[in-house]
Design a protein around this motif. Structure first.
Motif, PDB file in Angstrom:
ATOM      1  N   ILE A 192      -9.153  27.840  61.752  1.00 53.04           N
ATOM      2  CA  ILE A 192      -9.390  26.981  60.585  1.00 53.04           C
ATOM      3  C   ILE A 192      -9.537  27.820  59.321  1.00 53.04           C
ATOM      4  CG2 ILE A 192     -11.080  25.416  59.526  1.00 53.04           C
ATOM      5  CD1 ILE A 192     -11.467  24.158  62.246  1.00 53.04           C
ATOM      6  N   ALA A 193     -10.188  28.979  59.432  1.00 55.36           N
ATOM      7  CA  ALA A 193     -10.337  29.862  58.273  1.00 55.36           C
ATOM      8  C   ALA A 193      -8.976  30.330  57.768  1.00 55.36           C
ATOM      9  CB  ALA A 193     -11.223  31.047  58.623  1.00 55.36           C
ATOM     10  N   GLU A 194      -8.058  30.640  58.692  1.00 55.36           N
ATOM     11  CA  GLU A 194      -6.734  31.078  58.278  1.00 55.36           C
ATOM     12  C   GLU A 194      -6.005  29.960  57.534  1.00 55.36           C
ATOM     13  OE1 GLU A 194      -5.177  34.076  58.336  1.00 55.36           O
ATOM     14  OE2 GLU A 194      -7.231  34.691  58.808  1.00 55.36           O
ATOM     15  N   ARG A 195      -6.120  28.731  58.038  1.00 54.69           N
ATOM     16  CA  ARG A 195      -5.478  27.620  57.346  1.00 54.69           C
ATOM     17  C   ARG A 195      -6.175  27.330  56.019  1.00 54.69           C
ATOM     18  NH1 ARG A 195      -3.099  23.248  61.577  1.00 54.69           N
ATOM     19  NH2 ARG A 195      -2.392  24.703  63.186  1.00 54.69           N
ATOM     20  N   ALA A 196      -7.476  27.532  55.997  1.00 57.25           N
ATOM     21  CA  ALA A 196      -8.227  27.299  54.765  1.00 57.25           C
ATOM     22  C   ALA A 196      -7.791  28.257  53.664  1.00 57.25           C
ATOM     23  CB  ALA A 196      -9.724  27.450  55.030  1.00 57.25           C
ATOM     24  N   ARG A 197      -7.444  29.482  54.026  1.00 60.29           N
ATOM     25  CA  ARG A 197      -6.980  30.446  53.014  1.00 60.29           C
ATOM     26  C   ARG A 197      -5.770  29.885  52.267  1.00 60.29           C
ATOM     27  NH1 ARG A 197      -9.631  35.213  54.670  1.00 60.29           N
ATOM     28  NH2 ARG A 197      -9.881  35.255  56.929  1.00 60.29           N
ATOM     29  N   ALA A 198      -4.838  29.316  53.024  1.00 62.61           N
ATOM     30  CA  ALA A 198      -3.635  28.763  52.391  1.00 62.61           C
ATOM     31  C   ALA A 198      -3.991  27.585  51.487  1.00 62.61           C
ATOM     32  CB  ALA A 198      -2.638  28.331  53.465  1.00 62.61           C
ATOM     33  N   LEU A 199      -4.902  26.728  51.931  1.00 61.63           N
ATOM     34  CA  LEU A 199      -5.307  25.587  51.110  1.00 61.63           C
ATOM     35  C   LEU A 199      -5.994  26.044  49.827  1.00 61.63           C
ATOM     36  CD1 LEU A 199      -6.705  23.190  53.869  1.00 61.63           C
ATOM     37  CD2 LEU A 199      -4.622  22.874  52.523  1.00 61.63           C
ATOM     38  N   LEU A 200      -6.877  27.037  49.945  1.00 61.05           N
ATOM     39  CA  LEU A 200      -7.582  27.541  48.765  1.00 61.05           C
ATOM     40  C   LEU A 200      -6.618  28.201  47.792  1.00 61.05           C
ATOM     41  CD1 LEU A 200     -10.705  29.033  50.581  1.00 61.05           C
ATOM     42  CD2 LEU A 200     -10.697  27.043  49.063  1.00 61.05           C
ATOM     43  N   LYS A 201      -5.661  28.939  48.341  1.00 63.92           N
ATOM     44  CA  LYS A 201      -4.665  29.599  47.486  1.00 63.92           C
ATOM     45  C   LYS A 201      -3.835  28.553  46.738  1.00 63.92           C
ATOM     46  CE  LYS A 201      -1.092  31.233  49.473  1.00 63.92           C
ATOM     47  NZ  LYS A 201      -0.187  32.014  50.346  1.00 63.92           N
ATOM     48  N   ASP A 202      -3.411  27.499  47.442  1.00 66.34           N
ATOM     49  CA  ASP A 202      -2.631  26.447  46.790  1.00 66.34           C
ATOM     50  C   ASP A 202      -3.450  25.737  45.712  1.00 66.34           C
ATOM     51  OD1 ASP A 202      -0.456  27.020  48.329  1.00 66.34           O
ATOM     52  OD2 ASP A 202      -0.775  25.396  49.763  1.00 66.34           O
ATOM     53  N   ALA A 203      -4.749  25.521  45.988  1.00 66.90           N
ATOM     54  CA  ALA A 203      -5.601  24.876  44.985  1.00 66.90           C
ATOM     55  C   ALA A 203      -5.738  25.746  43.742  1.00 66.90           C
ATOM     56  CB  ALA A 203      -6.979  24.590  45.581  1.00 66.90           C
ATOM     57  N   GLU A 204      -5.875  27.049  43.937  1.00 62.90           N
ATOM     58  CA  GLU A 204      -5.959  27.967  42.796  1.00 62.90           C
ATOM     59  C   GLU A 204      -4.650  27.979  42.016  1.00 62.90           C
ATOM     60  OE1 GLU A 204      -7.066  31.648  44.536  1.00 62.90           O
ATOM     61  OE2 GLU A 204      -9.149  31.054  44.893  1.00 62.90           O
ATOM     62  N   ASP A 205      -3.535  27.890  42.729  1.00 62.97           N
ATOM     63  CA  ASP A 205      -2.240  27.860  42.053  1.00 62.97           C
ATOM     64  C   ASP A 205      -2.081  26.595  41.210  1.00 62.97           C
ATOM     65  OD1 ASP A 205      -1.519  30.301  43.070  1.00 62.97           O
ATOM     66  OD2 ASP A 205      -0.334  29.490  44.734  1.00 62.97           O
ATOM     67  N   LEU A 206      -2.649  25.481  41.687  1.00 66.04           N
ATOM     68  CA  LEU A 206      -2.610  24.245  40.892  1.00 66.04           C
ATOM     69  C   LEU A 206      -3.368  24.412  39.576  1.00 66.04           C
ATOM     70  CD1 LEU A 206      -3.150  21.444  43.581  1.00 66.04           C
ATOM     71  CD2 LEU A 206      -1.079  21.892  42.265  1.00 66.04           C
ATOM     72  N   PRO A 208     -12.633  17.855  54.738  1.00 69.82           N
ATOM     73  CA  PRO A 208     -13.437  18.981  54.269  1.00 69.82           C
ATOM     74  C   PRO A 208     -13.243  19.198  52.781  1.00 69.82           C
ATOM     75  CG  PRO A 208     -12.161  19.576  56.224  1.00 69.82           C
ATOM     76  CD  PRO A 208     -11.643  18.262  55.746  1.00 69.82           C
ATOM     77  N   THR A 209     -14.256  19.706  52.131  1.00 66.78           N
ATOM     78  CA  THR A 209     -14.134  20.040  50.712  1.00 66.78           C
ATOM     79  C   THR A 209     -13.681  21.491  50.570  1.00 66.78           C
ATOM     80  OG1 THR A 209     -16.415  20.819  50.494  1.00 66.78           O
ATOM     81  CG2 THR A 209     -16.019  18.452  50.203  1.00 66.78           C
ATOM     82  N   LEU A 210     -13.133  21.813  49.409  1.00 66.95           N
ATOM     83  CA  LEU A 210     -12.741  23.200  49.156  1.00 66.95           C
ATOM     84  C   LEU A 210     -13.960  24.125  49.181  1.00 66.95           C
ATOM     85  CD1 LEU A 210     -10.111  22.728  46.292  1.00 66.95           C
ATOM     86  CD2 LEU A 210      -9.680  23.153  48.717  1.00 66.95           C
ATOM     87  N   ARG A 211     -15.081  23.598  48.733  1.00 67.76           N
ATOM     88  CA  ARG A 211     -16.304  24.407  48.755  1.00 67.76           C
ATOM     89  C   ARG A 211     -16.679  24.786  50.184  1.00 67.76           C
ATOM     90  NH1 ARG A 211     -21.340  22.877  49.849  1.00 67.76           N
ATOM     91  NH2 ARG A 211     -20.753  20.677  49.730  1.00 67.76           N
ATOM     92  N   GLN A 212     -16.638  23.836  51.104  1.00 65.17           N
ATOM     93  CA  GLN A 212     -16.956  24.119  52.494  1.00 65.17           C
ATOM     94  C   GLN A 212     -15.981  25.140  53.089  1.00 65.17           C
ATOM     95  OE1 GLN A 212     -16.663  20.134  53.944  1.00 65.17           O
ATOM     96  NE2 GLN A 212     -18.842  19.640  53.581  1.00 65.17           N
ATOM     97  N   LEU A 213     -14.715  24.966  52.792  1.00 68.59           N
ATOM     98  CA  LEU A 213     -13.701  25.889  53.318  1.00 68.59           C
ATOM     99  C   LEU A 213     -13.888  27.288  52.751  1.00 68.59           C
ATOM    100  CD1 LEU A 213     -10.547  23.587  53.224  1.00 68.59           C
ATOM    101  CD2 LEU A 213     -11.980  24.159  55.195  1.00 68.59           C
ATOM    102  N   ARG A 214     -14.249  27.368  51.477  1.00 65.00           N
ATOM    103  CA  ARG A 214     -14.483  28.676  50.863  1.00 65.00           C
ATOM    104  C   ARG A 214     -15.665  29.373  51.523  1.00 65.00           C
ATOM    105  NH1 ARG A 214     -14.544  27.094  46.116  1.00 65.00           N
ATOM    106  NH2 ARG A 214     -12.414  27.655  45.541  1.00 65.00           N
ATOM    107  N   TYR A 215     -16.710  28.630  51.839  1.00 66.91           N
ATOM    108  CA  TYR A 215     -17.866  29.201  52.514  1.00 66.91           C
ATOM    109  C   TYR A 215     -17.467  29.747  53.885  1.00 66.91           C
ATOM    110  CZ  TYR A 215     -20.948  26.907  49.083  1.00 66.91           C
ATOM    111  OH  TYR A 215     -21.591  26.509  47.940  1.00 66.91           O
ATOM    112  N   LEU A 216     -16.665  28.980  54.623  1.00 71.28           N
ATOM    113  CA  LEU A 216     -16.247  29.421  55.951  1.00 71.28           C
ATOM    114  C   LEU A 216     -15.427  30.701  55.881  1.00 71.28           C
ATOM    115  CD1 LEU A 216     -15.962  28.947  59.009  1.00 71.28           C
ATOM    116  CD2 LEU A 216     -13.895  27.616  58.505  1.00 71.28           C
ATOM    117  N   VAL A 217     -14.472  30.746  54.979  1.00 74.46           N
ATOM    118  CA  VAL A 217     -13.630  31.943  54.835  1.00 74.46           C
ATOM    119  C   VAL A 217     -14.487  33.157  54.489  1.00 74.46           C
ATOM    120  CG1 VAL A 217     -11.838  33.014  53.427  1.00 74.46           C
ATOM    121  CG2 VAL A 217     -11.536  30.673  54.264  1.00 74.46           C
TER     122      VAL A 217
END
Length: 308
Positions: A68-82, A5-14
């Motif tokens: 999946i949305a809950e896990r996506a939050r952590a992935l998006l947060k880590d990407a923003e931290d990068l 999945p892309t970060l964009r797709q995960l952001r849309y889901l969240v």
């Protein structure tokens, strides 16, 4: 290689899971509703399972979609931290910083420290969000905030903190009140009065009671206010007494009111003011410098506030 999945797709889901509304989610993501729907459909096709239950009027996540949305939050947060880590390496004190602050700190501390912050960090764009502690921590953990100014102790989980000040409590009452006869007020005596406090949800309520050893003492609570300004007006109108943090008293919250201020005797109870941030954040150097400047701005030790 397995398609991911892309970060964009995960952001849309969240965004949809948070709002249960395609239009509001699209607006939050700054895209058209059709683009958002297409992105989520692509994600469902990739994963091979439905993530949302759709009808003509409603949308809600499936159990799998919610997980999946809950896990996506952590992935998006880590990407923003990068991204933050990269920007911070160039100049830790430049760019936007989203700072949360609780209502019993913001109006009294921010005006006092803002001139020093502007002078020290002219390239820092500070965006403030005022809310109660629990909601600020939710926003911090969700990546909506970079850091927050809170009063401790408070259960925070995987959060780092740096103390910047001790904010002592003071007793406030009418001039004719019996406790005005002494230079200080004893917590046990305060417990027997009609004590006016903030309503549940404001951590200052718990801090004042705990710091003054009143949380288990018998007491009368006749009013629960929504702000410190409301509390002092109630005291001025003879409805009881209250406990105020020193920063509120020093800011002039009692100006124009015929009220007396007394320090509490004993160990001078206080709450701790701290800057907090996610442990995984890539902007730790930013927060350390910010905390150091805030601490220096508040370093002047004030005498007990004089009666207005």
């Amino acid at each position: 290689m397995k398609p991911l999945p892309t970060l964009r797709q995960l952001r849309y889901l969240v965004a949809v899971v948070d709002r249960c509304h395609f239009g509001q989610a699209a607006e939050a993501c700054l895209v058209s509703q059709s683009s958002l729907s297409a992105g989520i459909q692509e994600l469902e096709d990739l994963l091979g399972a439905p993530l949302l239950e759709r009808t003509r009027r409603t949308v809600m996540p499936t159990p799998l979609g919610r997980e999946i949305a809950e896990r996506a939050r952590a992935l998006l947060k880590d990407a923003e931290d990068l991204v933050d880590l990269t920007r911070s390496a160039a100049d830790p004190m430049a760019g936007p910083l989203h700072l949360g602050v609780i209502p019993t700190i913001g109006p009294f501390l921010i005006p006092r420290v803002m001139p020093d912050l502007r002078a020290a960090f002219p390239n820092l764009k500070l965006y403030l969000r005022e809310d109660q502690t629990a909601r600020l921590l939710d926003r911090l953990n969700g990546g909506e905030l970079d850091a927050a100014l809170l009063a401790l102790p408070y259960p925070m989980g995987d959060i780092e903190a740096l103390d910047i000040a001790e904010d002592h409590f003071f007793f406030v009452c009418l001039p004719e009140h019996r406790l005005c006869a002494s230079a200080t007020a004893h917590p046990i005596d305060v417990a027997m009065e009609d004590l006016l406090l903030l309503e549940d949800g404001h951590c200052l309520r718990d801090h004042a009671l705990a710091a003054c050893a009143l949380d288990s003492a018998p007491r009368n609570t006749v009013f629960q206010g929504t702000s410190l300004l409301t509390l002092v007006q109630m005291v001025a109108n003879g409805l009881g007494v209250t406990l105020l943090p020193q920063m509120a008293v020093e800011s002039g919250i009692l100006r124009g009111l015929n009220l007396e201020v007394r320090p509490l005797d004993g160990e001078r109870p206080f709450r701790r003011i701290a800057l907090v941030w996610r442990r995984s954040s890539g902007r730790k150097e930013t927060f350390r410098r910010l905390a150091a400047t805030l601490k220096a701005s508040l370093a002047v030790v004030s005498a007990p506030p004089a009666t207005p």
